[in-house]
Scaffold this motif. Sequence first.
Motif, PDB file in Angstrom:
ATOM      1  N   ILE A   1      36.617  57.158  38.906  1.00 37.71           N
ATOM      2  CA  ILE A   1      35.606  56.315  38.238  1.00 37.71           C
ATOM      3  C   ILE A   1      36.311  55.075  37.675  1.00 37.71           C
ATOM      4  O   ILE A   1      35.824  53.951  37.807  1.00 37.71           O
ATOM      5  CB  ILE A   1      34.880  57.092  37.111  1.00 37.71           C
ATOM      6  N   ILE A   2      37.487  55.277  37.082  1.00 39.75           N
ATOM      7  CA  ILE A   2      38.237  54.145  36.526  1.00 39.75           C
ATOM      8  C   ILE A   2      38.704  53.226  37.664  1.00 39.75           C
ATOM      9  O   ILE A   2      38.636  51.999  37.552  1.00 39.75           O
ATOM     10  CB  ILE A   2      39.469  54.627  35.703  1.00 39.75           C
ATOM     11  N   LEU A   3      39.128  53.837  38.771  1.00 35.95           N
ATOM     12  CA  LEU A   3      39.549  53.039  39.932  1.00 35.95           C
ATOM     13  C   LEU A   3      38.378  52.187  40.425  1.00 35.95           C
ATOM     14  O   LEU A   3      38.525  50.994  40.699  1.00 35.95           O
ATOM     15  CB  LEU A   3      40.041  53.975  41.051  1.00 35.95           C
ATOM     16  N   ASN A   4      37.216  52.819  40.517  1.00 35.27           N
ATOM     17  CA  ASN A   4      36.013  52.126  40.958  1.00 35.27           C
ATOM     18  C   ASN A   4      35.682  50.940  40.042  1.00 35.27           C
ATOM     19  O   ASN A   4      35.352  49.845  40.501  1.00 35.27           O
ATOM     20  CB  ASN A   4      34.866  53.152  40.980  1.00 35.27           C
ATOM     21  N   LEU A   5      35.815  51.155  38.737  1.00 30.60           N
ATOM     22  CA  LEU A   5      35.587  50.090  37.756  1.00 30.60           C
ATOM     23  C   LEU A   5      36.562  48.930  38.004  1.00 30.60           C
ATOM     24  O   LEU A   5      36.165  47.759  38.040  1.00 30.60           O
ATOM     25  CB  LEU A   5      35.769  50.673  36.348  1.00 30.60           C
ATOM     26  N   CYS A   6      37.833  49.261  38.191  1.00 30.06           N
ATOM     27  CA  CYS A   6      38.847  48.218  38.453  1.00 30.06           C
ATOM     28  C   CYS A   6      38.508  47.453  39.728  1.00 30.06           C
ATOM     29  O   CYS A   6      38.597  46.225  39.778  1.00 30.06           O
ATOM     30  CB  CYS A   6      40.242  48.833  38.597  1.00 30.06           C
ATOM     31  N   GLN A   7      38.077  48.198  40.764  1.00 29.88           N
ATOM     32  CA  GLN A   7      37.769  47.547  42.043  1.00 29.88           C
ATOM     33  C   GLN A   7      36.568  46.606  41.897  1.00 29.88           C
ATOM     34  O   GLN A   7      36.565  45.505  42.446  1.00 29.88           O
ATOM     35  CB  GLN A   7      37.501  48.602  43.122  1.00 29.88           C
ATOM     36  N   GLN A   8      35.561  47.043  41.136  1.00 31.09           N
ATOM     37  CA  GLN A   8      34.372  46.211  40.937  1.00 31.09           C
ATOM     38  C   GLN A   8      34.713  44.879  40.292  1.00 31.09           C
ATOM     39  O   GLN A   8      34.077  43.884  40.527  1.00 31.09           O
ATOM     40  CB  GLN A   8      33.352  46.924  40.045  1.00 31.09           C
ATOM     41  N   TYR A   9      35.719  44.906  39.400  1.00 33.36           N
ATOM     42  CA  TYR A   9      36.090  43.680  38.687  1.00 33.36           C
ATOM     43  C   TYR A   9      37.380  43.067  39.236  1.00 33.36           C
ATOM     44  O   TYR A   9      38.034  42.296  38.565  1.00 33.36           O
ATOM     45  CB  TYR A   9      36.180  43.969  37.174  1.00 33.36           C
ATOM     46  N   SER A  10      37.709  43.464  40.465  1.00 30.75           N
ATOM     47  CA  SER A  10      38.898  42.941  41.167  1.00 30.75           C
ATOM     48  C   SER A  10      40.151  42.989  40.304  1.00 30.75           C
ATOM     49  O   SER A  10      40.973  42.071  40.340  1.00 30.75           O
ATOM     50  CB  SER A  10      38.673  41.503  41.639  1.00 30.75           C
ATOM     51  N   GLN A  11      40.258  44.014  39.494  1.00 30.38           N
ATOM     52  CA  GLN A  11      41.454  44.165  38.663  1.00 30.38           C
ATOM     53  C   GLN A  11      42.548  44.859  39.478  1.00 30.38           C
ATOM     54  O   GLN A  11      42.384  46.008  39.882  1.00 30.38           O
ATOM     55  CB  GLN A  11      41.126  44.996  37.406  1.00 30.38           C
ATOM     56  N   LYS A  12      43.638  44.158  39.714  1.00 26.63           N
ATOM     57  CA  LYS A  12      44.759  44.757  40.454  1.00 26.63           C
ATOM     58  C   LYS A  12      45.497  45.734  39.548  1.00 26.63           C
ATOM     59  O   LYS A  12      45.643  45.491  38.351  1.00 26.63           O
ATOM     60  CB  LYS A  12      45.715  43.657  40.925  1.00 26.63           C
TER      61      LYS A  12
END
Length: 340
Positions: free
Chosen positions: A151-162
């Motif tokens: 879920i945290i990975l998905n959040l990072c991906q949504q906001y293009s956070q590397k």
Amino acid sequence: MLNFKYEDFLSYLKGKKILITTHDLVDIDGLASCFALKFFLTEYFYKPTISIFFSELSKPTRNYMVKFSEKFPEFIFTYSNNVKLSNYDVCLIIDANEVNQIGLTTKNNTSQLSIPYIIIDHHHFNKDNLNNENLGLLNLINDNFSSTAEIILNLCQQYSQKLPTPYKYLITTAILTDSGFFNYGNNNTIKNVSDLLDKDLDIQDVRLLLNKEIDISERIAQIKGLQRVELIREGNYLIGISNVSSFGAKVASTLLKIGFDISIIHSIEKEQKIINGRVKKTICIKTGLHIGKIFEEISKKFGGSGGGHDGAAALTVDMDSEVILKKIIEKIIEVLRSKI
Ligand SMILES: [Mn+2]
């Protein structure tokens, strides 16, 4: 999916003092998710106030952290095991879905925090657990994920956070441990790990971080659990019941590995009566058996707390385990018979 909820979640957190925590006896998914979320929020907001609270870490988590720190000496696991709730505006509860699963409540009141909280979790959520303190609309809950870390990975991906390499390792190990190395995963579990793999992340390295020598006390528990097992046959299904004084969850998994379809292990851990249940994934799919729901139902009826997934769940009870065990077996057989 949760994507459409992230914006509300983040706009609520803006400017708030945030406390992040997870269930007691922190596992690797809880650990990884808390640190990865803190990293994301720290990057997303301007100088936010964020602390992590852990009550107690599980032994595998502690072992893992030692190996992880050898590999990434510059990565510091900063957390506190004593916080004052009144210093925070909101608590983010990770990888757990009830306040009494975290170590933050007082002895007299295990069902309430004194500040609002948001749940971020991948376990089956019972809406009856909602209370006034839970900002229910902001909860990020989806039991299609095999780990909270995804879920945290998905959040990072949504906001293009590397993600820097240590965080990729953390999340990958969390996915591998929570999915039982893909045994309980789905297509997305594998896709998520594949997204994390790159030249800096070697999957064999990740496996090494999780390698462990099994403690003699655990091996004895496993052997005793097998010596004491009672077999119940219902049609073509084999149910195993046993008891150990610790490592109940591990013994429950071992019974499935040696051929049982369903295992129920009762144990007394930290002076609490605990029942662990496991069901083979194929049996869950074929029969609709959901051991987490059965445990939840039993805990409601007889007091205690319990729940989990279709194939893996735990129940903590105060009353005689024999009575509860009988009820559990009855419920299981009822489901199996309805499908024969
Ligand atoms: Mn988890």
